[in-house]
Write an enzyme that holds these catalytic residues in place. Sequence first.
Site, PDB file in Angstrom:
ATOM      1  CE  LYS A 110      -4.608   0.860   1.518  1.00 50.73           C
ATOM      2  NZ  LYS A 110      -5.725   0.597   2.392  1.00 50.73           N
ATOM      3  CE  LYS A 190      -5.261 -14.873  -6.402  1.00 54.07           C
ATOM      4  NZ  LYS A 190      -4.728 -14.399  -5.165  1.00 54.07           N
ATOM      5  CE  LYS A 193     -13.189 -10.064  -1.159  1.00 56.00           C
ATOM      6  NZ  LYS A 193     -13.097 -11.471  -0.807  1.00 56.00           N
TER       7      LYS A 193
END
Length: 330
Positions: A110, A190, A193
């Site tokens: 991140k 892949k 979500k």
Amino acid sequence: MRVLSGIQPTGRFHWGNYFGAIHQYIALQNNEQAFYFIADLHALTTVREPDKLREYVRDAAIDLLALGLDPAQATLFVQSDVPEVTELTWLLMTITQMHLLEKCHAYKDKKARGIAADAGLFTYPVLMAADIILYDSDLVPVGNDQIQHIEVTRDLGQRFNHLYDTEVFVLPNAHVLDQTAKVPGTDGEKMSKSYNNTIEIFLPEKQLKKKINSIKTDSLAVEDPKNPETCPVFALYKLFATPEQQEELAGRYRAGGMGYGEAKKLVLDAALEFFGPARERRARLEADSDYVQDVLRQGANTARQKGREVLDRARQASGLTRTPADGIDG
Ligand code: ADP
Ligand code: TRP
């Protein structure tokens, strides 16, 4: 031997979750003492809508039961139903060196992408370590991406044992799940979500059909020979089909004369058949929320009993005292 694993309720489960994780957890419930939990405290770092979170937790419980998690064999519970885990997190936090967390990938990735991280994400591996250590877990089935966190767990457990000169904590081992067959999503990448390319296990048939029809393929004409090895439709078919069925479809791909629409129809039929019994079980569970609540309540009781025992050992080892309180120590 205790097996333990957790899964985050951050959305509905998809085929990648099932073949990459859930069905392997369920396979382990037979021969070991198994604890499985729905990691709602972890999900809080990403799901910021209370109604959504409640819904995801409930759906996760129903989905897992429908998919074959058997409460007679395994303990299923919701993470936050065992508040002892947050206390243990603090005990572990006090012995966690910053550099250990700085190299953990959830945070590091991140940061590298320039996105602000909060302390929840930064300290997430400590909560995960507490999840594992609180129940004296020996074996933790996880995907590749979680191995680092098991190493952190071992580090923290060892450091605590060493600092307080005790053997209070059991050090767990990772049981790495077979994810060699990475399940591709509707775009061929892949399934995840985060990529918006998922096919959820329990979609109503019409939506399922639509999703499957949206799988990206090349623009070869019906009559052209096609390569099964590079086609996401074929890769998904493989999840459900016997080797003979796979061979047969591969032959039809190579021969030409079959369009992708037909292959997609085969995937739909195979998925509906494969998950048919689970879909029926899910419909029954959906109508019996008392039963689901009961399973989670009993699961929390079993988990909490074990968790308290381990937390008490840790409190004692670290010198915390417990002043008896009247009637509120439930
Ligand atoms: P998502 O990427 O959709 O957010 P999670 O990270 O919550 O899914 O994954 C939960 C479990 O399912 C993990 O063990 C993960 O490795 C596994 N998993 C997720 N997607 C796939 C996939 N496409 N193929 C194989 N395993 C997967
Ligand atoms: N971090 C895991 C994931 O994102 C979920 C998880 C939380 C977990 N606590 C755990 C897995 C403890 C195994 C053991 O997939």
